[in-house]
Motif scaffolding. Structure first.
Motif, PDB file in Angstrom:
ATOM      1  N   ASP A 211      46.081  38.950 -64.636  1.00  9.78           N
ATOM      2  CA  ASP A 211      45.877  38.892 -63.189  1.00  9.78           C
ATOM      3  C   ASP A 211      45.393  40.239 -62.667  1.00  9.78           C
ATOM      4  OD1 ASP A 211      46.840  36.332 -63.376  1.00  9.78           O
ATOM      5  OD2 ASP A 211      48.674  36.690 -62.234  1.00  9.78           O
ATOM      6  N   GLU A 212      45.914  41.315 -63.243  1.00  7.01           N
ATOM      7  CA  GLU A 212      45.545  42.656 -62.783  1.00  7.01           C
ATOM      8  C   GLU A 212      44.066  42.931 -63.036  1.00  7.01           C
ATOM      9  OE1 GLU A 212      49.773  42.268 -63.208  1.00  7.01           O
ATOM     10  OE2 GLU A 212      48.168  41.926 -64.681  1.00  7.01           O
ATOM     11  N   ALA A 213      43.552  42.504 -64.174  1.00  8.05           N
ATOM     12  CA  ALA A 213      42.141  42.730 -64.478  1.00  8.05           C
ATOM     13  C   ALA A 213      41.248  41.958 -63.516  1.00  8.05           C
ATOM     14  CB  ALA A 213      41.847  42.323 -65.919  1.00  8.05           C
ATOM     15  N   VAL A 214      41.627  40.715 -63.225  1.00  7.38           N
ATOM     16  CA  VAL A 214      40.826  39.891 -62.310  1.00  7.38           C
ATOM     17  C   VAL A 214      40.912  40.448 -60.891  1.00  7.38           C
ATOM     18  CG1 VAL A 214      40.547  37.586 -61.338  1.00  7.38           C
ATOM     19  CG2 VAL A 214      41.093  37.867 -63.768  1.00  7.38           C
ATOM     20  N   ALA A 215      42.084  40.918 -60.507  1.00  7.74           N
ATOM     21  CA  ALA A 215      42.280  41.452 -59.161  1.00  7.74           C
ATOM     22  C   ALA A 215      41.521  42.754 -58.937  1.00  7.74           C
ATOM     23  CB  ALA A 215      43.766  41.668 -58.888  1.00  7.74           C
ATOM     24  N   ALA A 216      41.054  43.387 -59.997  1.00  8.31           N
ATOM     25  CA  ALA A 216      40.301  44.640 -59.877  1.00  8.31           C
ATOM     26  C   ALA A 216      38.819  44.412 -59.619  1.00  8.31           C
ATOM     27  CB  ALA A 216      40.493  45.481 -61.132  1.00  8.31           C
ATOM     28  N   ILE A 217      38.371  43.150 -59.600  1.00 10.62           N
ATOM     29  CA  ILE A 217      36.950  42.859 -59.353  1.00 10.62           C
ATOM     30  C   ILE A 217      36.573  43.314 -57.948  1.00 10.62           C
ATOM     31  CG2 ILE A 217      35.290  40.970 -58.991  1.00 10.62           C
ATOM     32  CD1 ILE A 217      36.640  39.485 -61.295  1.00 10.62           C
ATOM     33  N   THR A 218      35.475  44.045 -57.860  1.00 12.68           N
ATOM     34  CA  THR A 218      34.979  44.535 -56.572  1.00 12.68           C
ATOM     35  C   THR A 218      33.672  43.884 -56.146  1.00 12.68           C
ATOM     36  OG1 THR A 218      33.855  46.374 -57.690  1.00 12.68           O
ATOM     37  CG2 THR A 218      36.102  46.776 -56.869  1.00 12.68           C
ATOM     38  N   VAL A 219      33.039  43.161 -57.036  1.00  9.14           N
ATOM     39  CA  VAL A 219      31.788  42.472 -56.713  1.00  9.14           C
ATOM     40  C   VAL A 219      32.066  41.356 -55.712  1.00  9.14           C
ATOM     41  CG1 VAL A 219      29.918  41.039 -57.654  1.00  9.14           C
ATOM     42  CG2 VAL A 219      30.810  42.983 -58.983  1.00  9.14           C
ATOM     43  N   PRO A 220      31.281  41.224 -54.629  1.00 14.38           N
ATOM     44  CA  PRO A 220      31.466  40.076 -53.726  1.00 14.38           C
ATOM     45  C   PRO A 220      31.358  38.768 -54.510  1.00 14.38           C
ATOM     46  CG  PRO A 220      29.995  41.697 -52.751  1.00 14.38           C
ATOM     47  CD  PRO A 220      30.218  42.132 -54.169  1.00 14.38           C
ATOM     48  N   ARG A 234      42.503  22.442 -60.244  1.00 12.96           N
ATOM     49  CA  ARG A 234      42.292  22.990 -58.903  1.00 12.96           C
ATOM     50  C   ARG A 234      43.226  24.172 -58.627  1.00 12.96           C
ATOM     51  NH1 ARG A 234      40.912  21.302 -53.621  1.00 12.96           N
ATOM     52  NH2 ARG A 234      39.349  19.965 -54.609  1.00 12.96           N
ATOM     53  N   ALA A 235      44.473  24.078 -59.040  1.00 13.82           N
ATOM     54  CA  ALA A 235      45.411  25.171 -58.794  1.00 13.82           C
ATOM     55  C   ALA A 235      44.933  26.462 -59.448  1.00 13.82           C
ATOM     56  CB  ALA A 235      46.800  24.803 -59.308  1.00 13.82           C
ATOM     57  N   HIS A 236      44.297  26.337 -60.614  1.00 15.51           N
ATOM     58  CA  HIS A 236      43.780  27.516 -61.303  1.00 15.51           C
ATOM     59  C   HIS A 236      42.612  28.116 -60.523  1.00 15.51           C
ATOM     60  CE1 HIS A 236      43.234  30.049 -64.872  1.00 15.51           C
ATOM     61  NE2 HIS A 236      41.940  29.877 -64.704  1.00 15.51           N
ATOM     62  N   THR A 237      41.732  27.265 -60.034  1.00 16.29           N
ATOM     63  CA  THR A 237      40.611  27.737 -59.218  1.00 16.29           C
ATOM     64  C   THR A 237      41.112  28.469 -57.978  1.00 16.29           C
ATOM     65  OG1 THR A 237      39.189  25.932 -59.996  1.00 16.29           O
ATOM     66  CG2 THR A 237      38.582  26.978 -57.908  1.00 16.29           C
ATOM     67  N   GLU A 238      42.099  27.899 -57.320  1.00 14.17           N
ATOM     68  CA  GLU A 238      42.653  28.526 -56.118  1.00 14.17           C
ATOM     69  C   GLU A 238      43.325  29.856 -56.449  1.00 14.17           C
ATOM     70  OE1 GLU A 238      45.132  25.455 -54.575  1.00 14.17           O
ATOM     71  OE2 GLU A 238      43.453  24.310 -53.733  1.00 14.17           O
ATOM     72  N   LYS A 239      43.974  29.929 -57.602  1.00 11.14           N
ATOM     73  CA  LYS A 239      44.590  31.187 -58.026  1.00 11.14           C
ATOM     74  C   LYS A 239      43.524  32.261 -58.230  1.00 11.14           C
ATOM     75  CE  LYS A 239      46.976  33.376 -61.895  1.00 11.14           C
ATOM     76  NZ  LYS A 239      47.644  33.206 -63.217  1.00 11.14           N
ATOM     77  N   MET A 240      42.416  31.907 -58.869  1.00 12.32           N
ATOM     78  CA  MET A 240      41.338  32.871 -59.087  1.00 12.32           C
ATOM     79  C   MET A 240      40.839  33.443 -57.766  1.00 12.32           C
ATOM     80  SD  MET A 240      39.212  30.734 -61.970  1.00 12.32           S
ATOM     81  CE  MET A 240      37.749  31.741 -61.774  1.00 12.32           C
ATOM     82  N   ALA A 241      40.599  32.561 -56.805  1.00 11.77           N
ATOM     83  CA  ALA A 241      40.093  33.010 -55.515  1.00 11.77           C
ATOM     84  C   ALA A 241      41.099  33.894 -54.791  1.00 11.77           C
ATOM     85  CB  ALA A 241      39.730  31.802 -54.654  1.00 11.77           C
ATOM     86  N   ALA A 242      42.390  33.596 -54.975  1.00 15.34           N
ATOM     87  CA  ALA A 242      43.425  34.402 -54.330  1.00 15.34           C
ATOM     88  C   ALA A 242      43.542  35.781 -54.974  1.00 15.34           C
ATOM     89  CB  ALA A 242      44.757  33.673 -54.392  1.00 15.34           C
ATOM     90  N   LEU A 243      43.263  35.878 -56.266  1.00 15.55           N
ATOM     91  CA  LEU A 243      43.402  37.149 -56.968  1.00 15.55           C
ATOM     92  C   LEU A 243      42.292  38.136 -56.620  1.00 15.55           C
ATOM     93  CD1 LEU A 243      44.410  36.028 -60.590  1.00 15.55           C
ATOM     94  CD2 LEU A 243      45.786  37.418 -59.037  1.00 15.55           C
ATOM     95  N   ILE A 244      41.070  37.651 -56.467  1.00 11.99           N
ATOM     96  CA  ILE A 244      39.922  38.546 -56.283  1.00 11.99           C
ATOM     97  C   ILE A 244      39.834  38.956 -54.818  1.00 11.99           C
ATOM     98  CG2 ILE A 244      37.418  38.757 -56.481  1.00 11.99           C
ATOM     99  CD1 ILE A 244      37.582  36.588 -58.693  1.00 11.99           C
ATOM    100  N   PRO A 245      39.894  40.237 -54.527  1.00 11.94           N
ATOM    101  CA  PRO A 245      39.883  40.684 -53.134  1.00 11.94           C
ATOM    102  C   PRO A 245      38.641  40.196 -52.382  1.00 11.94           C
ATOM    103  CG  PRO A 245      40.517  42.480 -54.584  1.00 11.94           C
ATOM    104  CD  PRO A 245      40.072  41.363 -55.466  1.00 11.94           C
ATOM    105  N   GLY A 246      38.864  39.529 -51.245  1.00 10.30           N
ATOM    106  CA  GLY A 246      37.768  39.081 -50.401  1.00 10.30           C
ATOM    107  C   GLY A 246      36.994  37.881 -50.914  1.00 10.30           C
TER     108      GLY A 246
END
Length: 277
Positions: A211-220, A234-246
């Protein structure tokens, strides 16, 4: 996280057939004439690529077992004002493979080497399934190469895959179609089984990002899914979107893992709404 529900068409007058469009996979039209195409020598393979149009670059990366021609609908639209780049990933379509184990880091390196070959320093990226995972890999490790990332039907850990996909009829029809495509396009047309076995080794253990590696993404980033995706939970997709800032979460209605073929106009409109903002 911003939630964007991509309802890009009127609900009035939809037929039952339209509502069930996620149950079939329409074939794409023929690809338009390329501005350039060839085989790029990257990481020990020959990688097929083609470019179309002119303008700000956008790289389209297909999913597992597929090939570049799946993107024809999007290429026809985006080439009006973009330099569109497509390619066949290693071992897919017209590209060759080696005995080296498949891995997303390696495949990301292939695409970065292709961009170097084409002298493109930075691009927007639209990735579907494995292509979306490759896009996320580049976003984590080489963010300077990307302007925007539109990642559809991707996952960041193997438990994001729905086990039911193994017996799903729609997904099964895709595998049958790609088997025929492989026989028609590959330089090793009789080796589809060996190719699937080789890439399946990657799918069994990758991706496996923290999660930490994914949360470090800065690309829009836009995290995108069809509302009837057969393969990604779907829950996994929603988790991905929640992890990546913005990150934006884009849900394409009445579409599945194969949304770019089932809803091409809405899909391309969603791409444009994100990368051309």
């Amino acid at each position: 996280m911003r939630l964007v529900l991509a309802v890009l068409f009127s609900l009035v007058g939809l037929s039952a057939q339209a509502e069930d469009r996620w149950m079939t996979i329409p074939k794409p039209p023929a690809m338009p004439e390329a501005a350039s195409s060839g085989m790029a020598p990257v990481n020990g393979i020959e990688m097929y690529y083609a470019t179309f149009g002119a303008g700000d670059p956008v790289l389209l990366i297909h999913g597992g077992l597929g090939n570049a021609d799946i993107w024809a609908n999007q290429v026809i639209d985006l080439m009006k004002d973009h330099l569109v780049i497509v390619a066949d990933s290693r071992g897919h379509g017209r590209s060759t493979r080696t005995a080296e184990p498949f891995g997303y880091d390696l495949m990301a390196s292939d695409y970065l080497a292709l961009l170097d070959h084409l002298k493109i320093d930075k691009t927007d990226l639209v990735g579907w399934s494995d292509g979306g995972i490759i896009g996320l890999d580049i976003a984590m490790n080489h963010p300077e190469r990307l302007g925007h990332l539109f990642a559809q039907a991707a996952n960041i850990t193997t438990d994001g895959v729905d086990p039911a996909v193994e017996t799903d009829a729609v997904f099964g029809s895709y595998i049958d179609w790609m088997s025929a495509e492989y026989a028609a396009k590959s330089p090793t047309p009789d080796q589809f089984g060996a190719f699937v076995e080789q890439i399946s080794g990657m799918w069994a253990s990758q991706p496996n990002w923290t999660d930490e590696a994914v949360a470090a993404i800065t690309v829009p980033t836009a995290i995108v899914s069809g509302d009837h995706d057969e393969a990604i939970l779907r829950a996994h997709t929603e988790k991905m979107a929640a992890l990546i800032p913005g990150a934006e979460l884009v849900i394409l209605p009445d579409a599945s893992h194969f949304a770019m073929l089932q809803a091409p106009e809405e899909y391309t409109a969603a791409v444009r709404a994100f990368i051309d903002r």
